[in-house]
Scaffold this motif. Sequence first.
Motif, PDB file in Angstrom:
ATOM      1  N   SER A   5      53.458 -54.972  -1.983  1.00 26.18           N
ATOM      2  CA  SER A   5      53.140 -56.251  -2.004  1.00 26.18           C
ATOM      3  C   SER A   5      51.586 -56.473  -2.225  1.00 26.18           C
ATOM      4  O   SER A   5      50.579 -55.686  -2.145  1.00 26.18           O
ATOM      5  CB  SER A   5      53.280 -57.028  -0.853  1.00 26.18           C
ATOM      6  OG  SER A   5      52.484 -56.923   0.135  1.00 26.18           O
ATOM      7  N   GLY A   6      51.535 -57.747  -2.824  1.00 26.75           N
ATOM      8  CA  GLY A   6      50.250 -57.937  -3.460  1.00 26.75           C
ATOM      9  C   GLY A   6      49.175 -58.090  -2.253  1.00 26.75           C
ATOM     10  O   GLY A   6      48.214 -57.806  -2.296  1.00 26.75           O
ATOM     11  N   THR A   7      49.660 -58.718  -1.103  1.00 27.47           N
ATOM     12  CA  THR A   7      48.559 -58.612  -0.058  1.00 27.47           C
ATOM     13  C   THR A   7      48.712 -57.425   0.561  1.00 27.47           C
ATOM     14  O   THR A   7      47.338 -57.028   1.057  1.00 27.47           O
ATOM     15  CB  THR A   7      49.445 -59.578   1.311  1.00 27.47           C
ATOM     16  OG1 THR A   7      50.741 -59.022   1.431  1.00 27.47           O
ATOM     17  CG2 THR A   7      49.429 -61.094   0.814  1.00 27.47           C
ATOM     18  N   ASP A   8      49.387 -56.453   0.523  1.00 27.96           N
ATOM     19  CA  ASP A   8      49.236 -55.173   0.985  1.00 27.96           C
ATOM     20  C   ASP A   8      48.268 -54.310   0.071  1.00 27.96           C
ATOM     21  O   ASP A   8      47.282 -53.594   0.584  1.00 27.96           O
ATOM     22  CB  ASP A   8      50.571 -54.168   0.954  1.00 27.96           C
ATOM     23  CG  ASP A   8      51.324 -54.542   2.155  1.00 27.96           C
ATOM     24  OD1 ASP A   8      50.636 -55.184   3.011  1.00 27.96           O
ATOM     25  OD2 ASP A   8      52.565 -54.571   2.268  1.00 27.96           O
ATOM     26  N   LEU A   9      48.252 -54.551  -1.163  1.00 28.62           N
ATOM     27  CA  LEU A   9      47.490 -53.881  -2.174  1.00 28.62           C
ATOM     28  C   LEU A   9      45.884 -54.670  -1.788  1.00 28.62           C
ATOM     29  O   LEU A   9      45.057 -53.761  -1.929  1.00 28.62           O
ATOM     30  CB  LEU A   9      47.644 -54.273  -3.558  1.00 28.62           C
ATOM     31  CG  LEU A   9      46.610 -53.850  -4.535  1.00 28.62           C
ATOM     32  CD1 LEU A   9      46.429 -52.338  -4.810  1.00 28.62           C
ATOM     33  CD2 LEU A   9      47.254 -54.292  -5.815  1.00 28.62           C
ATOM     34  N   ILE A  10      45.749 -55.941  -1.559  1.00 25.45           N
ATOM     35  CA  ILE A  10      44.471 -56.345  -1.401  1.00 25.45           C
ATOM     36  C   ILE A  10      43.877 -55.665  -0.159  1.00 25.45           C
ATOM     37  O   ILE A  10      42.665 -55.516   0.134  1.00 25.45           O
ATOM     38  CB  ILE A  10      44.455 -57.984  -1.059  1.00 25.45           C
ATOM     39  CG1 ILE A  10      45.015 -58.720  -2.447  1.00 25.45           C
ATOM     40  CG2 ILE A  10      43.383 -58.632  -0.657  1.00 25.45           C
ATOM     41  CD1 ILE A  10      45.298 -59.953  -2.490  1.00 25.45           C
ATOM     42  N   LYS A  11      44.777 -55.380   0.916  1.00 24.88           N
ATOM     43  CA  LYS A  11      44.300 -54.681   2.210  1.00 24.88           C
ATOM     44  C   LYS A  11      43.621 -53.446   1.731  1.00 24.88           C
ATOM     45  O   LYS A  11      42.579 -52.842   2.573  1.00 24.88           O
ATOM     46  CB  LYS A  11      45.368 -54.853   3.115  1.00 24.88           C
ATOM     47  CG  LYS A  11      45.879 -56.137   3.694  1.00 24.88           C
ATOM     48  CD  LYS A  11      46.833 -55.838   4.572  1.00 24.88           C
ATOM     49  CE  LYS A  11      47.407 -57.278   5.192  1.00 24.88           C
ATOM     50  NZ  LYS A  11      48.608 -57.042   5.867  1.00 24.88           N
ATOM     51  N   THR A  12      44.204 -52.804   0.901  1.00 25.97           N
ATOM     52  CA  THR A  12      43.612 -51.385   0.596  1.00 25.97           C
ATOM     53  C   THR A  12      42.098 -51.167  -0.289  1.00 25.97           C
ATOM     54  O   THR A  12      41.571 -50.311  -0.226  1.00 25.97           O
ATOM     55  CB  THR A  12      44.568 -50.691  -0.231  1.00 25.97           C
ATOM     56  OG1 THR A  12      44.837 -51.309  -1.597  1.00 25.97           O
ATOM     57  CG2 THR A  12      46.047 -50.491   0.292  1.00 25.97           C
ATOM     58  N   LEU A  13      41.939 -52.351  -0.736  1.00 22.82           N
ATOM     59  CA  LEU A  13      40.422 -52.664  -1.484  1.00 22.82           C
ATOM     60  C   LEU A  13      39.464 -52.707  -0.453  1.00 22.82           C
ATOM     61  O   LEU A  13      39.424 -53.483   0.516  1.00 22.82           O
ATOM     62  CB  LEU A  13      40.694 -53.648  -2.324  1.00 22.82           C
ATOM     63  CG  LEU A  13      41.881 -54.147  -3.376  1.00 22.82           C
ATOM     64  CD1 LEU A  13      41.867 -55.398  -4.196  1.00 22.82           C
ATOM     65  CD2 LEU A  13      41.727 -52.713  -4.410  1.00 22.82           C
ATOM     66  N   LYS A  14      38.498 -51.771  -0.906  1.00 16.08           N
ATOM     67  CA  LYS A  14      37.096 -51.775  -0.205  1.00 16.08           C
ATOM     68  C   LYS A  14      36.477 -52.989  -0.370  1.00 16.08           C
ATOM     69  O   LYS A  14      35.713 -53.641   0.535  1.00 16.08           O
ATOM     70  CB  LYS A  14      36.451 -50.530  -0.258  1.00 16.08           C
ATOM     71  CG  LYS A  14      36.982 -49.371   0.344  1.00 16.08           C
ATOM     72  CD  LYS A  14      36.103 -48.081   0.157  1.00 16.08           C
ATOM     73  CE  LYS A  14      36.972 -46.871   0.902  1.00 16.08           C
ATOM     74  NZ  LYS A  14      36.447 -45.563   0.658  1.00 16.08           N
ATOM     75  N   GLN A  15      36.350 -53.406  -1.691  1.00 19.24           N
ATOM     76  CA  GLN A  15      35.502 -54.594  -1.874  1.00 19.24           C
ATOM     77  C   GLN A  15      36.250 -55.227  -2.965  1.00 19.24           C
ATOM     78  O   GLN A  15      36.248 -54.919  -4.450  1.00 19.24           O
ATOM     79  CB  GLN A  15      34.131 -54.284  -2.442  1.00 19.24           C
ATOM     80  CG  GLN A  15      33.120 -55.233  -2.494  1.00 19.24           C
ATOM     81  CD  GLN A  15      31.684 -54.651  -2.864  1.00 19.24           C
ATOM     82  OE1 GLN A  15      31.377 -53.626  -3.508  1.00 19.24           O
ATOM     83  NE2 GLN A  15      30.678 -55.253  -2.023  1.00 19.24           N
ATOM     84  N   ALA A  16      37.011 -56.164  -2.416  1.00 17.98           N
ATOM     85  CA  ALA A  16      38.105 -56.946  -3.448  1.00 17.98           C
ATOM     86  C   ALA A  16      37.315 -57.835  -4.389  1.00 17.98           C
ATOM     87  O   ALA A  16      36.182 -58.542  -3.999  1.00 17.98           O
ATOM     88  CB  ALA A  16      38.971 -57.733  -2.706  1.00 17.98           C
ATOM     89  N   PRO A  17      37.815 -57.641  -5.636  1.00 20.26           N
ATOM     90  CA  PRO A  17      37.204 -58.895  -6.627  1.00 20.26           C
ATOM     91  C   PRO A  17      37.671 -60.345  -6.331  1.00 20.26           C
ATOM     92  O   PRO A  17      38.450 -60.482  -5.380  1.00 20.26           O
ATOM     93  CB  PRO A  17      37.759 -58.474  -7.854  1.00 20.26           C
ATOM     94  CG  PRO A  17      39.048 -57.722  -7.509  1.00 20.26           C
ATOM     95  CD  PRO A  17      39.015 -57.215  -6.217  1.00 20.26           C
ATOM     96  N   LYS A  18      37.333 -61.386  -7.071  1.00 20.02           N
ATOM     97  CA  LYS A  18      37.897 -62.586  -6.724  1.00 20.02           C
ATOM     98  C   LYS A  18      39.477 -62.312  -7.332  1.00 20.02           C
ATOM     99  O   LYS A  18      39.850 -61.957  -8.310  1.00 20.02           O
ATOM    100  CB  LYS A  18      37.212 -63.671  -7.605  1.00 20.02           C
ATOM    101  CG  LYS A  18      35.757 -63.920  -7.218  1.00 20.02           C
ATOM    102  CD  LYS A  18      35.646 -64.498  -6.033  1.00 20.02           C
ATOM    103  CE  LYS A  18      34.322 -64.936  -5.634  1.00 20.02           C
ATOM    104  NZ  LYS A  18      34.514 -65.837  -4.479  1.00 20.02           N
ATOM    105  N   ILE A  19      40.261 -63.179  -6.299  1.00 15.94           N
ATOM    106  CA  ILE A  19      41.663 -63.074  -6.391  1.00 15.94           C
ATOM    107  C   ILE A  19      42.414 -64.409  -6.332  1.00 15.94           C
ATOM    108  O   ILE A  19      42.194 -65.038  -5.480  1.00 15.94           O
ATOM    109  CB  ILE A  19      42.280 -61.940  -5.513  1.00 15.94           C
ATOM    110  CG1 ILE A  19      41.765 -60.473  -5.548  1.00 15.94           C
ATOM    111  CG2 ILE A  19      43.808 -61.985  -5.391  1.00 15.94           C
ATOM    112  CD1 ILE A  19      42.165 -59.530  -4.764  1.00 15.94           C
ATOM    113  N   ILE A  20      43.213 -64.540  -7.273  1.00 19.28           N
ATOM    114  CA  ILE A  20      44.052 -65.884  -7.435  1.00 19.28           C
ATOM    115  C   ILE A  20      45.513 -65.246  -7.130  1.00 19.28           C
ATOM    116  O   ILE A  20      45.787 -64.455  -8.028  1.00 19.28           O
ATOM    117  CB  ILE A  20      43.957 -66.311  -8.395  1.00 19.28           C
ATOM    118  CG1 ILE A  20      42.552 -67.042  -8.690  1.00 19.28           C
ATOM    119  CG2 ILE A  20      44.821 -67.784  -8.573  1.00 19.28           C
ATOM    120  CD1 ILE A  20      42.177 -67.676  -9.843  1.00 19.28           C
TER     121      ILE A  20
END
Length: 173
Positions: A5-20
């Motif tokens: 899922s998109g939220t699971d992907l975001i959780k794996t990022l150490k430094q997330a970019p701006k996300i919409i």
Amino acid sequence: MPQISGTDLIKTLKQAPKIILTTAFEQYAVQAFELDVSDYLVKPIQFERFLKAVMKALPENELSPAAAPRLPAFLYFRADRKMVKVMLSEILYVESLKDYVRIHTTKGPVLTKYALASLEAMLPETAFLRVHRSYIVAIDKMDAFTAEGVDIKGQFIPIGKLYRQQVLKVLNG
């Protein structure tokens, strides 16, 4: 997404970019904002809402209070069966005409089908001011003002009674 899922992907990022995040499901909004996303759009997405989300995510909008405000360079509007680029720095004022707005610019007017409130949401509030239910003005293009109205390039634009207190507060600093 098929595997994750998109939220699971975001959780794996150490430094997330701006996300919409865009989705057809409203129920994940709280979880998304807990992950510090810039915005959460539910399909079907109106263009004005999409543009507002993008403007919020742009680095120019992450200014500290002490920094000088910067305008987005331009917006596109449908006029005369084409998309017309309007430089925000060239807008003098915007006039509501029921379901349409006339954007008065230094190069001439642009008539487009738009709600004034939708356009107001896209304009930087540090540079544009709603002075009447039918008018938004570019603050830096004002030549003079009174409690009754503002002058821009020889055009008198009234200040509505409901807007007067806020307008005078902004203009008198």
